[in-house]
Scaffold this active site. Structure first.
Site, mmCIF file in Angstrom:
data_model
loop_
_atom_site.group_PDB
_atom_site.id
_atom_site.type_symbol
_atom_site.label_atom_id
_atom_site.label_comp_id
_atom_site.label_asym_id
_atom_site.label_seq_id
_atom_site.Cartn_x
_atom_site.Cartn_y
_atom_site.Cartn_z
ATOM 1 N N GLY A 147 -19.577 21.051 -25.807
ATOM 2 C CA GLY A 147 -19.409 20.950 -27.326
ATOM 3 C C GLY A 147 -18.393 21.718 -27.716
ATOM 4 N N HIS A 172 -11.568 30.854 -26.107
ATOM 5 C CA HIS A 172 -12.374 31.961 -27.031
ATOM 6 C C HIS A 172 -13.633 31.936 -26.293
ATOM 7 C CE1 HIS A 172 -13.174 27.998 -28.734
ATOM 8 N NE2 HIS A 172 -14.503 28.598 -28.897
ATOM 9 N N HIS A 193 -1.617 30.574 -26.342
ATOM 10 C CA HIS A 193 -2.366 29.344 -26.199
ATOM 11 C C HIS A 193 -2.626 28.889 -24.829
ATOM 12 C CE1 HIS A 193 -3.909 25.268 -27.868
ATOM 13 N NE2 HIS A 193 -3.400 24.814 -26.852
HETATM 14 P P1 DGP Z 1 -16.346 26.195 -30.026
HETATM 15 O O1 DGP Z 1 -17.559 24.844 -30.009
HETATM 16 O O2 DGP Z 1 -16.771 26.981 -28.639
HETATM 17 O O3 DGP Z 1 -15.067 25.208 -29.923
HETATM 18 O O4 DGP Z 1 -16.525 26.985 -30.959
HETATM 19 C C1 DGP Z 1 -15.693 27.158 -32.093
HETATM 20 C C2 DGP Z 1 -16.099 28.023 -33.173
HETATM 21 O O5 DGP Z 1 -14.787 28.289 -33.922
HETATM 22 C C3 DGP Z 1 -17.285 27.461 -34.159
HETATM 23 O O6 DGP Z 1 -18.283 28.349 -33.868
HETATM 24 C C4 DGP Z 1 -16.590 27.318 -35.349
HETATM 25 C C5 DGP Z 1 -15.484 28.372 -35.243
HETATM 26 N N1 DGP Z 1 -14.375 28.183 -36.125
HETATM 27 C C6 DGP Z 1 -13.480 26.909 -36.117
HETATM 28 N N2 DGP Z 1 -12.373 27.008 -37.252
HETATM 29 C C7 DGP Z 1 -12.612 28.255 -37.481
HETATM 30 C C8 DGP Z 1 -11.711 29.186 -38.409
HETATM 31 O O7 DGP Z 1 -10.856 28.429 -39.083
HETATM 32 N N3 DGP Z 1 -12.169 30.188 -38.632
HETATM 33 C C9 DGP Z 1 -13.262 30.851 -38.320
HETATM 34 N N4 DGP Z 1 -13.512 32.189 -38.457
HETATM 35 N N5 DGP Z 1 -13.639 30.356 -37.172
HETATM 36 C C10 DGP Z 1 -13.751 28.948 -36.982
#
Ligand code: DGP
Length: 114
Positions: free
Chosen positions: A93, A100, A46
């Site tokens: 955002g 990630h 984390h």
């Molecule tokens: P960010 O805005 O950079 O924090 O992008 C977060 C991304 O993570 C967003 O494009 C949607 C994705 N996301 C959020 N929750 C989940 C999840 O539970 N599973 C998957 N596969 N993607 C997720």
């Protein structure tokens, strides 16, 4: 972090199909794809954002580039091109407070990004 969704996914507590996994990272499909290929590279440890990169974690985080290269070759989009994005903080955002890479491919990507 018990309540962090990416900690749960990356450490196997929420069933998710991984495109790649090693001791440090997982790669899986984004839930809300913005391109034909939209993957997320997530460290198992984390770390909230780039603001939290330090002398300890920088060593293994650098390997994320090798992993991205490997995945791009495995799926074949190394040839056509792709974009990597790390959102950091409120103005970007960033929704998930666990660092990630977004990996986007499979179409022409506009510039500047929105
Ligand atoms: P960010 O805005 O950079 O924090 O992008 C977060 C991304 O993570 C967003 O494009 C949607 C994705 N996301 C959020 N929750 C989940 C999840 O539970 N599973 C998957 N596969 N993607 C997720």
């Amino acid at each position: 972090m018990k309540e962090c969704i990416f900690c749960k996914i990356a450490n196997g507590y929420l069933k998710t199909d991984f495109i790649f996994e090693d001791e440090n990272f997982v790669v899986f499909k984004d839930l809300n794809p913005q391109a034909p290929v939209h993957l997320l590279l997530v460290p198992k440890q984390h770390i909230v954002s780039i603001n939290d990169v330090d002398d300890e974690n920088k060593k293994f985080l650098a390997n994320s580039f090798v992993t991205i290269k490997h995945v791009s070759q495995k799926l074949g989009f190394d040839k056509t091109g792709y974009r990597t994005v790390i959102n950091t903080g409120k103005d970007s955002g960033q929704e998930v407070q666990h660092i990630h890479f977004h990996i986007l491919a499979g179409r022409k990507l506009g510039w500047p990004p929105g």
